[in-house]
Motif scaffolding. Sequence first.
Motif, PDB file in Angstrom:
ATOM      1  N   THR A  67      35.237  31.718 -13.345  1.00  0.00           N
ATOM      2  CA  THR A  67      35.791  32.974 -13.769  1.00  0.00           C
ATOM      3  C   THR A  67      34.783  34.069 -13.515  1.00  0.00           C
ATOM      4  O   THR A  67      33.320  33.845 -13.689  1.00  0.00           O
ATOM      5  N   VAL A  68      35.068  35.259 -13.219  1.00  0.00           N
ATOM      6  CA  VAL A  68      34.254  36.380 -13.340  1.00  0.00           C
ATOM      7  C   VAL A  68      34.738  37.611 -14.109  1.00  0.00           C
ATOM      8  O   VAL A  68      35.946  37.875 -13.949  1.00  0.00           O
ATOM      9  N   LYS A  69      33.880  38.027 -15.028  1.00  0.00           N
ATOM     10  CA  LYS A  69      34.302  38.985 -15.793  1.00  0.00           C
ATOM     11  C   LYS A  69      33.087  40.083 -15.921  1.00  0.00           C
ATOM     12  O   LYS A  69      32.119  39.744 -15.522  1.00  0.00           O
ATOM     13  N   TYR A  70      33.606  41.525 -16.186  1.00  0.00           N
ATOM     14  CA  TYR A  70      32.750  42.473 -15.903  1.00  0.00           C
ATOM     15  C   TYR A  70      32.470  42.862 -17.149  1.00  0.00           C
ATOM     16  O   TYR A  70      33.576  42.997 -18.200  1.00  0.00           O
ATOM     17  N   PHE A  71      31.419  43.556 -17.564  1.00  0.00           N
ATOM     18  CA  PHE A  71      31.215  44.445 -18.725  1.00  0.00           C
ATOM     19  C   PHE A  71      30.102  45.505 -18.523  1.00  0.00           C
ATOM     20  O   PHE A  71      29.302  45.386 -17.639  1.00  0.00           O
TER      21      PHE A  71
ATOM     22  N   THR B 287      25.479  44.080 -11.258  1.00  0.00           N
ATOM     23  CA  THR B 287      26.034  44.514 -10.124  1.00  0.00           C
ATOM     24  C   THR B 287      25.449  45.479  -9.303  1.00  0.00           C
ATOM     25  O   THR B 287      25.647  45.652  -8.068  1.00  0.00           O
ATOM     26  N   THR B 288      24.695  46.229  -9.946  1.00  0.00           N
ATOM     27  CA  THR B 288      23.833  47.507  -9.711  1.00  0.00           C
ATOM     28  C   THR B 288      24.910  48.642  -9.585  1.00  0.00           C
ATOM     29  O   THR B 288      24.576  49.784  -9.051  1.00  0.00           O
ATOM     30  N   LEU B 289      26.108  48.428  -9.845  1.00  0.00           N
ATOM     31  CA  LEU B 289      27.375  49.367  -9.697  1.00  0.00           C
ATOM     32  C   LEU B 289      27.184  50.237 -11.102  1.00  0.00           C
ATOM     33  O   LEU B 289      26.940  49.587 -12.115  1.00  0.00           O
ATOM     34  N   SER B 290      27.588  51.243 -10.824  1.00  0.00           N
ATOM     35  CA  SER B 290      27.588  52.185 -12.108  1.00  0.00           C
ATOM     36  C   SER B 290      28.839  53.051 -12.127  1.00  0.00           C
ATOM     37  O   SER B 290      29.439  53.110 -11.300  1.00  0.00           O
TER      38      SER B 290
ATOM     39  N   ILE C 292      37.758  46.261 -17.199  1.00  0.00           N
ATOM     40  CA  ILE C 292      38.504  46.795 -16.230  1.00  0.00           C
ATOM     41  C   ILE C 292      38.372  48.587 -16.230  1.00  0.00           C
ATOM     42  O   ILE C 292      37.999  48.880 -17.208  1.00  0.00           O
ATOM     43  N   VAL C 293      38.842  49.020 -14.871  1.00  0.00           N
ATOM     44  CA  VAL C 293      38.721  50.568 -14.823  1.00  0.00           C
ATOM     45  C   VAL C 293      39.928  50.953 -15.701  1.00  0.00           C
ATOM     46  O   VAL C 293      41.201  50.636 -15.713  1.00  0.00           O
ATOM     47  N   ARG C 294      39.746  52.075 -16.623  1.00  0.00           N
ATOM     48  CA  ARG C 294      40.717  52.681 -17.293  1.00  0.00           C
ATOM     49  C   ARG C 294      41.768  53.464 -16.390  1.00  0.00           C
ATOM     50  O   ARG C 294      41.362  53.851 -15.202  1.00  0.00           O
TER      51      ARG C 294
ATOM     52  N   GLY D 295      39.581  59.830  -9.753  1.00  0.00           N
ATOM     53  CA  GLY D 295      40.247  59.722  -8.455  1.00  0.00           C
ATOM     54  C   GLY D 295      39.760  58.587  -7.382  1.00  0.00           C
ATOM     55  O   GLY D 295      40.444  58.160  -6.513  1.00  0.00           O
ATOM     56  N   ASP D 296      38.537  58.118  -7.834  1.00  0.00           N
ATOM     57  CA  ASP D 296      38.135  56.816  -7.012  1.00  0.00           C
ATOM     58  C   ASP D 296      38.510  55.512  -7.710  1.00  0.00           C
ATOM     59  O   ASP D 296      37.738  54.487  -7.220  1.00  0.00           O
ATOM     60  N   LYS D 297      39.408  55.559  -8.628  1.00  0.00           N
ATOM     61  CA  LYS D 297      40.014  54.431  -9.268  1.00  0.00           C
ATOM     62  C   LYS D 297      40.080  53.236  -8.396  1.00  0.00           C
ATOM     63  O   LYS D 297      39.637  52.119  -8.605  1.00  0.00           O
ATOM     64  N   LEU D 298      41.080  53.385  -7.450  1.00  0.00           N
ATOM     65  CA  LEU D 298      41.656  52.427  -6.566  1.00  0.00           C
ATOM     66  C   LEU D 298      40.416  51.803  -5.674  1.00  0.00           C
ATOM     67  O   LEU D 298      40.335  50.488  -5.724  1.00  0.00           O
ATOM     68  N   ASN D 299      39.372  52.481  -5.205  1.00  0.00           N
ATOM     69  CA  ASN D 299      38.392  52.039  -4.476  1.00  0.00           C
ATOM     70  C   ASN D 299      37.300  51.483  -5.288  1.00  0.00           C
ATOM     71  O   ASN D 299      36.997  50.136  -4.998  1.00  0.00           O
ATOM     72  N   PHE D 300      37.200  51.844  -6.559  1.00  0.00           N
ATOM     73  CA  PHE D 300      36.419  50.886  -7.314  1.00  0.00           C
ATOM     74  C   PHE D 300      36.844  49.724  -7.977  1.00  0.00           C
ATOM     75  O   PHE D 300      36.130  48.590  -7.845  1.00  0.00           O
ATOM     76  N   GLU D 301      38.236  49.701  -8.097  1.00  0.00           N
ATOM     77  CA  GLU D 301      38.682  48.536  -8.440  1.00  0.00           C
ATOM     78  C   GLU D 301      38.939  47.381  -7.200  1.00  0.00           C
ATOM     79  O   GLU D 301      38.647  46.146  -7.659  1.00  0.00           O
ATOM     80  N   ASN D 302      39.093  47.971  -6.148  1.00  0.00           N
ATOM     81  CA  ASN D 302      39.065  46.987  -4.751  1.00  0.00           C
ATOM     82  C   ASN D 302      37.582  46.681  -4.659  1.00  0.00           C
ATOM     83  O   ASN D 302      37.333  45.179  -4.223  1.00  0.00           O
ATOM     84  N   THR D 303      36.654  47.344  -4.957  1.00  0.00           N
ATOM     85  CA  THR D 303      35.258  46.835  -4.968  1.00  0.00           C
ATOM     86  C   THR D 303      34.889  45.771  -5.813  1.00  0.00           C
ATOM     87  O   THR D 303      34.350  44.517  -5.638  1.00  0.00           O
ATOM     88  N   LEU D 304      35.374  45.927  -7.074  1.00  0.00           N
ATOM     89  CA  LEU D 304      35.149  44.504  -8.090  1.00  0.00           C
ATOM     90  C   LEU D 304      35.963  43.616  -7.752  1.00  0.00           C
ATOM     91  O   LEU D 304      35.594  42.290  -7.780  1.00  0.00           O
ATOM     92  N   ASN D 305      37.319  43.679  -7.276  1.00  0.00           N
ATOM     93  CA  ASN D 305      37.990  42.673  -6.790  1.00  0.00           C
ATOM     94  C   ASN D 305      37.504  41.723  -5.722  1.00  0.00           C
ATOM     95  O   ASN D 305      37.596  40.584  -5.700  1.00  0.00           O
ATOM     96  N   GLY D 306      37.119  42.597  -4.876  1.00  0.00           N
ATOM     97  CA  GLY D 306      36.442  42.018  -3.458  1.00  0.00           C
ATOM     98  C   GLY D 306      35.032  41.191  -3.909  1.00  0.00           C
ATOM     99  O   GLY D 306      35.043  40.076  -3.670  1.00  0.00           O
ATOM    100  N   LEU D 307      34.283  41.817  -4.765  1.00  0.00           N
ATOM    101  CA  LEU D 307      33.311  40.967  -5.177  1.00  0.00           C
ATOM    102  C   LEU D 307      33.621  39.562  -6.254  1.00  0.00           C
ATOM    103  O   LEU D 307      33.068  38.409  -5.941  1.00  0.00           O
ATOM    104  N   ARG D 308      34.704  39.671  -6.815  1.00  0.00           N
ATOM    105  CA  ARG D 308      35.329  38.456  -7.880  1.00  0.00           C
ATOM    106  C   ARG D 308      35.700  37.325  -6.678  1.00  0.00           C
ATOM    107  O   ARG D 308      35.200  36.267  -6.920  1.00  0.00           O
ATOM    108  N   ALA D 309      36.367  37.917  -5.716  1.00  0.00           N
ATOM    109  CA  ALA D 309      36.881  37.003  -4.515  1.00  0.00           C
ATOM    110  C   ALA D 309      35.869  36.100  -3.982  1.00  0.00           C
ATOM    111  O   ALA D 309      35.827  35.164  -3.714  1.00  0.00           O
ATOM    112  N   TYR D 310      34.934  37.099  -3.394  1.00  0.00           N
ATOM    113  CA  TYR D 310      33.853  36.599  -2.462  1.00  0.00           C
ATOM    114  C   TYR D 310      32.779  35.527  -3.665  1.00  0.00           C
ATOM    115  O   TYR D 310      32.477  34.377  -3.009  1.00  0.00           O
ATOM    116  N   LEU D 311      32.716  35.858  -4.687  1.00  0.00           N
ATOM    117  CA  LEU D 311      31.743  34.977  -5.722  1.00  0.00           C
ATOM    118  C   LEU D 311      32.428  33.436  -5.937  1.00  0.00           C
ATOM    119  O   LEU D 311      31.901  32.688  -5.745  1.00  0.00           O
ATOM    120  N   ILE D 312      33.818  33.779  -6.031  1.00  0.00           N
ATOM    121  CA  ILE D 312      34.543  32.350  -6.487  1.00  0.00           C
ATOM    122  C   ILE D 312      34.813  31.521  -5.230  1.00  0.00           C
ATOM    123  O   ILE D 312      34.500  30.277  -5.072  1.00  0.00           O
TER     124      ILE D 312
END
Length: 444
Positions: A4-8, A34-37, A49-51, A57-74
């Motif tokens: 599992t991958v969780k962000y905080f 993750t160095t992301l802020s 998760i992102v609120r 306005g960048d919510k979708l891109n940010f979510e895709n970035t986090l989801n992509g990292l999660r999938a890559y790590l697993i």
Amino acid sequence: MPATVKYFTKGNNPTSTIYIRFSHGRKFDFKKSTTLSIESKYWNNSKGIVRSVAEFGDKLNFENTLNGLRAYLINKFNTDYSNGTVIDAQWLSLAINKHFNQSDEHDFNFLTDYAQHFIDSLPYRVQRNGTTGLAMSTIRKYKSTLQKIHDFEKHTGKRLKTNNIDLKFHNDFIKFMSNNQQLNLNTIGKYIKCLKTILKNAKQFGLKVHPEVEFDGFRSTKEKTYFVTLNQDEIETIFNLDLSDSPYLENARNWLIIGVWTGARVSDLLNFTSDNINNGFIEYQAQKTKQKIMLPVHWQVQSIIEGNNGQFPRKISNQRYNDWIKEISKKAGIVQLCKGAIYLVDPDKKGKKIKTPQRKVLGNYPKWKLVSTHTARRSFATNHYGKLPTPIIMSVTGHTTEKMLLAYIGKTPQDNAILLKDFWAMENIKGKKEIQLEIVKTAN
């Protein structure tokens, strides 16, 4: 249970760095940045998760970035784990960097990164005597030290920086190597010594090193070393031992005899060839110290070479040499009890060594069990000490100071005092004989 991958995030700052927690059962649980802020008002830390905030306005891109990292790590975990790759905090850090195409340059503030840089430079380091590079045996010690640091970091789940190495680390590192890796105190002391050299070099390099490294308490560990040597009667018995029915033992015996009359380290000894003989002398360059060493051929060594068509014995591995000289010593009747440390063997597991907290167990054992690859070299130094000037012995063994030689053969100030006492006693006897001869001459 799948990985599992969780962000905080941490703290209550207006802008926060997003951290990742990667876990899989009880065995794997690592946290890294993750160095992301993200602005804190856009982040739901309880859910990781992102609120859903319209103004972000960048919510979708940010979510895709986090989801992509999660999938890559697993996916990477599943692949690397099945291939036997070590999964630890460093693995997670490197995986994050690779996913984001971040530079993989070393950060020398981290101890392992600087230690690797230090080791890479050793073959090109200019020594005080002007020679370039260190012996491979020395480089291997530093590589082993680096591996022990990696092992400790994996055990604690934390990467160490050069300024983290304090007295607490010193204590924890020794405890880890003693209890978890079952190393003796002398071996641990060698790793501590190498570590201090690396840190001293790091300080010269301009890195921040904890001041406690210079404290008296930050020192190498050691314990009394017990070893045996072969006296001249035992050497003679081994030399005359009939081993014609066991050619492999005969070959190893010949190496042992050459060792006790050359004082060479086993790494040099077992590499001798006819090229090392020149006009009745054995000449070679020590692998460890690069010293040029020259000594006459002892008559027993000459006998072995002549009986082997002018060649040294057949080359064998260090391990076989170590095992077979024990068997030879046993056949030679070298069975008196001596104090020393050996690995215990479980008779029910076909000779498998029993693991103990000290690795080797101190006790009284038949002398043949304590014979090892160092025995020949120590025997040379011990048998000649007090009979030849110490500088001559040092020129053969390659020790650069008398202190090093005496420590190697276990001599103490008391031993030197006894030698001086015996010398004075002989001088006294010699003087009395001269007086008696003069009186007899006068009487005639």
